[in-house]
Design a protein around this motif. Structure first.
Motif, PDB file in Angstrom:
ATOM      1  N   THR A 356     -20.824   8.412 -24.951  1.00 35.94           N
ATOM      2  CA  THR A 356     -21.569   7.587 -25.919  1.00 35.94           C
ATOM      3  C   THR A 356     -21.300   6.111 -25.683  1.00 35.94           C
ATOM      4  OG1 THR A 356     -21.451   9.350 -27.578  1.00 35.94           O
ATOM      5  CG2 THR A 356     -21.961   7.135 -28.363  1.00 35.94           C
ATOM      6  N   LEU A 357     -20.036   5.774 -25.443  1.00 36.25           N
ATOM      7  CA  LEU A 357     -19.653   4.385 -25.197  1.00 36.25           C
ATOM      8  C   LEU A 357     -20.395   3.819 -23.992  1.00 36.25           C
ATOM      9  CD1 LEU A 357     -17.358   2.287 -26.189  1.00 36.25           C
ATOM     10  CD2 LEU A 357     -16.149   3.038 -24.127  1.00 36.25           C
ATOM     11  N   LYS A 358     -20.380   4.565 -22.900  1.00 41.21           N
ATOM     12  CA  LYS A 358     -20.975   4.067 -21.668  1.00 41.21           C
ATOM     13  C   LYS A 358     -22.505   4.104 -21.695  1.00 41.21           C
ATOM     14  CE  LYS A 358     -17.259   2.741 -19.907  1.00 41.21           C
ATOM     15  NZ  LYS A 358     -17.031   1.277 -19.824  1.00 41.21           N
ATOM     16  N   GLU A 359     -23.074   5.080 -22.380  1.00 41.58           N
ATOM     17  CA  GLU A 359     -24.527   5.121 -22.523  1.00 41.58           C
ATOM     18  C   GLU A 359     -25.041   3.913 -23.303  1.00 41.58           C
ATOM     19  OE1 GLU A 359     -25.102   8.884 -24.346  1.00 41.58           O
ATOM     20  OE2 GLU A 359     -24.803  10.016 -22.475  1.00 41.58           O
ATOM     21  N   ASN A 360     -24.201   3.396 -24.205  1.00 44.85           N
ATOM     22  CA  ASN A 360     -24.557   2.213 -24.990  1.00 44.85           C
ATOM     23  C   ASN A 360     -24.135   0.911 -24.311  1.00 44.85           C
ATOM     24  OD1 ASN A 360     -25.657   3.798 -27.035  1.00 44.85           O
ATOM     25  ND2 ASN A 360     -23.722   3.942 -28.143  1.00 44.85           N
ATOM     26  N   LYS A 361     -23.690   1.022 -23.039  1.00 43.66           N
ATOM     27  CA  LYS A 361     -23.289  -0.156 -22.243  1.00 43.66           C
ATOM     28  C   LYS A 361     -22.185  -0.949 -22.932  1.00 43.66           C
ATOM     29  CE  LYS A 361     -26.660   0.756 -19.338  1.00 43.66           C
ATOM     30  NZ  LYS A 361     -27.205   1.961 -20.001  1.00 43.66           N
ATOM     31  N   GLN A 362     -21.188  -0.219 -23.459  1.00 45.07           N
ATOM     32  CA  GLN A 362     -20.082  -0.851 -24.171  1.00 45.07           C
ATOM     33  C   GLN A 362     -18.757  -0.505 -23.501  1.00 45.07           C
ATOM     34  OE1 GLN A 362     -20.997   1.029 -27.975  1.00 45.07           O
ATOM     35  NE2 GLN A 362     -21.696  -0.927 -28.802  1.00 45.07           N
ATOM     36  N   GLY A 363     -17.694  -1.132 -23.972  1.00 45.07           N
ATOM     37  CA  GLY A 363     -16.369  -0.779 -23.498  1.00 45.07           C
ATOM     38  C   GLY A 363     -15.578  -1.966 -23.003  1.00 45.07           C
ATOM     39  N   LEU A 364     -14.297  -1.730 -22.731  1.00 38.79           N
ATOM     40  CA  LEU A 364     -13.414  -2.759 -22.215  1.00 38.79           C
ATOM     41  C   LEU A 364     -13.735  -3.085 -20.764  1.00 38.79           C
ATOM     42  CD1 LEU A 364     -10.070  -1.361 -23.697  1.00 38.79           C
ATOM     43  CD2 LEU A 364     -11.368  -3.319 -24.549  1.00 38.79           C
ATOM     44  N   PHE A 365     -14.254  -2.105 -20.034  1.00 38.51           N
ATOM     45  CA  PHE A 365     -14.619  -2.272 -18.630  1.00 38.51           C
ATOM     46  C   PHE A 365     -16.129  -2.135 -18.470  1.00 38.51           C
ATOM     47  CE2 PHE A 365     -10.217  -0.927 -18.497  1.00 38.51           C
ATOM     48  CZ  PHE A 365      -9.670  -1.659 -17.454  1.00 38.51           C
ATOM     49  N   ASP A 366     -16.690  -2.869 -17.520  1.00 35.81           N
ATOM     50  CA  ASP A 366     -18.118  -2.738 -17.229  1.00 35.81           C
ATOM     51  C   ASP A 366     -18.381  -1.449 -16.464  1.00 35.81           C
ATOM     52  OD1 ASP A 366     -18.701  -5.176 -18.392  1.00 35.81           O
ATOM     53  OD2 ASP A 366     -18.411  -6.287 -16.514  1.00 35.81           O
ATOM     54  N   GLY A 367     -19.408  -0.718 -16.886  1.00 37.93           N
ATOM     55  CA  GLY A 367     -19.814   0.484 -16.165  1.00 37.93           C
ATOM     56  C   GLY A 367     -18.842   1.633 -16.311  1.00 37.93           C
ATOM     57  N   ASP A 368     -19.107   2.683 -15.561  1.00 42.60           N
ATOM     58  CA  ASP A 368     -18.303   3.901 -15.604  1.00 42.60           C
ATOM     59  C   ASP A 368     -16.988   3.699 -14.868  1.00 42.60           C
ATOM     60  OD1 ASP A 368     -17.435   6.511 -15.775  1.00 42.60           O
ATOM     61  OD2 ASP A 368     -18.774   7.258 -14.210  1.00 42.60           O
ATOM     62  N   ILE A 369     -15.891   4.073 -15.498  1.00 44.93           N
ATOM     63  CA  ILE A 369     -14.571   3.931 -14.880  1.00 44.93           C
ATOM     64  C   ILE A 369     -14.228   5.143 -14.020  1.00 44.93           C
ATOM     65  CG2 ILE A 369     -12.124   3.515 -15.337  1.00 44.93           C
ATOM     66  CD1 ILE A 369     -12.917   2.437 -18.048  1.00 44.93           C
ATOM     67  N   LEU A 370     -14.773   6.287 -14.359  1.00 49.10           N
ATOM     68  CA  LEU A 370     -14.415   7.518 -13.666  1.00 49.10           C
ATOM     69  C   LEU A 370     -15.015   7.555 -12.264  1.00 49.10           C
ATOM     70  CD1 LEU A 370     -14.788  10.161 -16.517  1.00 49.10           C
ATOM     71  CD2 LEU A 370     -12.791   8.805 -15.876  1.00 49.10           C
ATOM     72  N   THR A 371     -14.258   8.095 -11.330  1.00 50.32           N
ATOM     73  CA  THR A 371     -14.711   8.205  -9.945  1.00 50.32           C
ATOM     74  C   THR A 371     -15.560   9.467  -9.763  1.00 50.32           C
ATOM     75  OG1 THR A 371     -12.811   9.519  -9.236  1.00 50.32           O
ATOM     76  CG2 THR A 371     -12.577   7.106  -9.185  1.00 50.32           C
ATOM     77  N   LYS A 372     -16.225   9.543  -8.628  1.00 52.38           N
ATOM     78  CA  LYS A 372     -17.016  10.742  -8.307  1.00 52.38           C
ATOM     79  C   LYS A 372     -16.134  11.984  -8.310  1.00 52.38           C
ATOM     80  CE  LYS A 372     -19.924  12.839  -4.729  1.00 52.38           C
ATOM     81  NZ  LYS A 372     -20.543  12.653  -3.388  1.00 52.38           N
ATOM     82  N   ASP A 373     -14.946  11.890  -7.705  1.00 53.16           N
ATOM     83  CA  ASP A 373     -14.055  13.055  -7.642  1.00 53.16           C
ATOM     84  C   ASP A 373     -13.613  13.484  -9.047  1.00 53.16           C
ATOM     85  OD1 ASP A 373     -14.201  13.225  -4.908  1.00 53.16           O
ATOM     86  OD2 ASP A 373     -12.334  12.118  -4.547  1.00 53.16           O
ATOM     87  N   GLU A 374     -13.377  12.516  -9.916  1.00 53.50           N
ATOM     88  CA  GLU A 374     -12.987  12.849 -11.291  1.00 53.50           C
ATOM     89  C   GLU A 374     -14.129  13.539 -12.030  1.00 53.50           C
ATOM     90  OE1 GLU A 374      -9.691   9.256 -11.762  1.00 53.50           O
ATOM     91  OE2 GLU A 374     -11.762   8.964 -12.438  1.00 53.50           O
ATOM     92  N   TRP A 375     -15.344  13.036 -11.856  1.00 49.76           N
ATOM     93  CA  TRP A 375     -16.497  13.682 -12.485  1.00 49.76           C
ATOM     94  C   TRP A 375     -16.710  15.091 -11.946  1.00 49.76           C
ATOM     95  CZ3 TRP A 375     -18.576  12.990 -16.884  1.00 49.76           C
ATOM     96  CH2 TRP A 375     -18.667  11.729 -17.467  1.00 49.76           C
ATOM     97  N   LEU A 376     -16.504  15.284 -10.643  1.00 47.34           N
ATOM     98  CA  LEU A 376     -16.674  16.623 -10.065  1.00 47.34           C
ATOM     99  C   LEU A 376     -15.647  17.595 -10.638  1.00 47.34           C
ATOM    100  CD1 LEU A 376     -17.473  15.806  -6.327  1.00 47.34           C
ATOM    101  CD2 LEU A 376     -19.050  16.653  -8.091  1.00 47.34           C
ATOM    102  N   GLU A 377     -14.430  17.132 -10.842  1.00 49.37           N
ATOM    103  CA  GLU A 377     -13.424  17.982 -11.489  1.00 49.37           C
ATOM    104  C   GLU A 377     -13.895  18.425 -12.870  1.00 49.37           C
ATOM    105  OE1 GLU A 377      -9.445  18.228  -9.915  1.00 49.37           O
ATOM    106  OE2 GLU A 377     -11.325  18.999  -9.135  1.00 49.37           O
ATOM    107  N   ILE A 378     -14.490  17.475 -13.613  1.00 43.21           N
ATOM    108  CA  ILE A 378     -14.991  17.783 -14.946  1.00 43.21           C
ATOM    109  C   ILE A 378     -16.177  18.746 -14.870  1.00 43.21           C
ATOM    110  CG2 ILE A 378     -16.121  16.812 -16.982  1.00 43.21           C
ATOM    111  CD1 ILE A 378     -14.488  14.223 -16.429  1.00 43.21           C
ATOM    112  N   LEU A 379     -17.148  18.427 -14.016  1.00 41.66           N
ATOM    113  CA  LEU A 379     -18.373  19.221 -13.938  1.00 41.66           C
ATOM    114  C   LEU A 379     -18.119  20.632 -13.412  1.00 41.66           C
ATOM    115  CD1 LEU A 379     -20.750  16.447 -12.531  1.00 41.66           C
ATOM    116  CD2 LEU A 379     -20.701  17.359 -14.868  1.00 41.66           C
ATOM    117  N   LEU A 380     -17.117  20.768 -12.554  1.00 43.51           N
ATOM    118  CA  LEU A 380     -16.791  22.087 -11.997  1.00 43.51           C
ATOM    119  C   LEU A 380     -15.737  22.816 -12.824  1.00 43.51           C
ATOM    120  CD1 LEU A 380     -16.662  21.102  -8.211  1.00 43.51           C
ATOM    121  CD2 LEU A 380     -18.472  22.377  -9.377  1.00 43.51           C
ATOM    122  N   ASN A 381     -15.343  22.239 -13.961  1.00 41.22           N
ATOM    123  CA  ASN A 381     -14.334  22.841 -14.846  1.00 41.22           C
ATOM    124  C   ASN A 381     -13.022  23.121 -14.117  1.00 41.22           C
ATOM    125  OD1 ASN A 381     -15.942  22.949 -17.247  1.00 41.22           O
ATOM    126  ND2 ASN A 381     -17.070  24.670 -16.360  1.00 41.22           N
TER     127      ASN A 381
END
Length: 419
Positions: A356-381
């Motif tokens: 929700t934070l990133k979809e609203n273009k908000q946060g302490l950091f610009d853009g997505d902080i998570l890396t591709k490998d981190e997202w793949l870990e999440i998406l692949l459970n």
């Protein structure tokens, strides 16, 4: 198939506890409340064979759906019915063959249990500090006064009273942070953890809105996005440190006034020593989270807050080898285990809030902080055993809470918690 029955009165829960062979055979733990924090505590204990009873003020807490919770009950809310909550605990107490260990997950539960620890002692083990100590730490004005006497750097602050209300802006400049003494009552009313005011008009309006809720005014420290560091500690009743853990907060939601939704494990030996020395000065016992921020102007870490119980992302230290709830349990039951952090640069994320934070273009950091490998870990459970990232809720080992979270999102009245 796991029995996920929720009991709505103490008598029925007592009967269910009496008939549960696991609870009767081992020292059980009672946790409350039962949202993200409670889920991590339940998993950290349950995966070590500890029977867990979960309580909450409503039935939608996601840890109610965990396979690591043996029994679950809806109990009185201690914010508005403290004595009724304590009576509820006393009513189910005779069901325990062994004294039950109490682990609160929010301030209101911790304060109520500590206040009535003597009355509860016939049936329960209270493995945290006294009511006076916890109250002193949670009252920001008392905490900061004590920190000041210990020469611990803190942000400039004043407790707001009718006498000094009009003159505080003469001493603390805008933007100014207004923080509640009673965190849960404040959150229940405003759905946020603090106010940030930019001018006199906002200052006066927010004080008026707070009404009878006590506030402190605090300087907004000039801190960069990497300057929020937390030290977690479990200190036993003899002031021995059984485990410490360091994490850097990367994002919060809602922005500015919310709670952590992304954090990473780090190494911070010097700051850990400072946190331990502060807790020892209070003769503290139990799990605590000490929050620091790095003041860019003064080039030093300042103490921001201390939470006197498990907190939202306690699942990260558990995942990284510092299972604070189980260390507490082992001491309470006579074993006295210790552990050291063995994973660094591992992230914890609460996806609901982070996305929700990133979809609203908000946060302490610009853009997505998570890396591709981190997202793949999440998406692949694959996060259960990952060295890269874990999530607050999802686990292939324990699927029920993910479904409960989904149901809560679709419900007419959603479950909420400031943890």
């Amino acid at each position: 198939m796991q029995n996920e029955t929720v009991f709505y009165n103490a008598h029925e829960l007592k009967q269910a506890i009496e008939m549960d062979p696991l609870i009767q055979s081992k020292v059980p733990v009672l946790i409350c409340n039962s949202h993200i924090t409670g889920l991590a505590v339940a998993r950290g204990l349950g995966r070590n064979g500890v029977p867990v009873i979960a309580l909450d003020r409503e039935a939608k807490g996601i840890s109610f759906a965990s396979k690591y919770v043996s029994k679950r009950g809806v109990c009185p809310n201690p914010v508005v019915s403290e004595k009724a909550f304590i009576q509820y605990l006393l009513d189910i107490g005779p069901a325990f063959k062994h004294k039950c260990v109490l682990i609160p997950s929010m301030d209101e539960w911790a304060l109520a249990m500590a206040k009535y620890a003597d009355e509860l002692s016939e049936y329960y083990i209270w493995p945290f500090s006294s009511y006076a100590t916890i109250q002193q730490i949670l009252d920001k004005s008392q905490l900061y006064e004590r920190a000041r006497s210990l020469e611990v750097p803190i942000p400039a602050f004043e407790k707001i009273t009718t006498k000094n209300q009009s003159t505080i802006p003469d001493r603390i400049s805008y933007p100014m942070v207004l923080k509640p003494i009673n965190k849960r009552a404040f959150y229940d009313r405003f759905k946020e953890g603090l106010f940030i005011v930019e001018n006199k008009e906002q200052y006066e309006q927010k004080i008026k809105e707070a009404g009878e809720l006590e506030l402190i005014a605090q300087e907004q420290v000039n801190v960069n996005a990497n300057g929020y560091v937390t030290i977690a500690v479990y200190m036993d009743g003899e002031q021995n440190v059984r485990g410490t853990f360091a994490g850097r907060r990367l994002e919060i939601y809602p922005p500015q006034s919310g709670t952590t939704c992304l954090v990473e494990s780090i190494e911070a030996k010097d700051l850990s020593k400072r946190a331990v020395s502060i807790l020892q000065a209070f003769s503290y016992e139990g799990i605590a989270e000490c929050e620091f921020l790095y003041d860019e102007n003064e080039s030093e870490y300042k103490l921001l807050d201390i939470n006197t119980r498990p907190w939202k992302w306690i699942g990260l230290p558990i995942h990284c080898g510092v299972n604070l709830p189980y260390l507490l349990y082992s001491y309470a039951t006579g074993e006295g285990l210790t552990s050291v952090q063995n994973k660094f640069d591992t992230k914890w994320v609460y996806l609901n809030d982070y996305q929700t934070l990133k979809e609203n273009k908000q946060g302490l950091f610009d853009g997505d902080i998570l890396t591709k490998d981190e997202w793949l870990e999440i998406l692949l459970n694959n996060t259960d055993e990952s060295d890269l990232i874990i999530t607050a809720v999802a686990s292939m080992d324990d699927l029920g809470p993910s479904y409960q979270l989904l149901k809560n999102k679709f419900a007419k009245q959603s479950y909420y918690c400031p943890c």
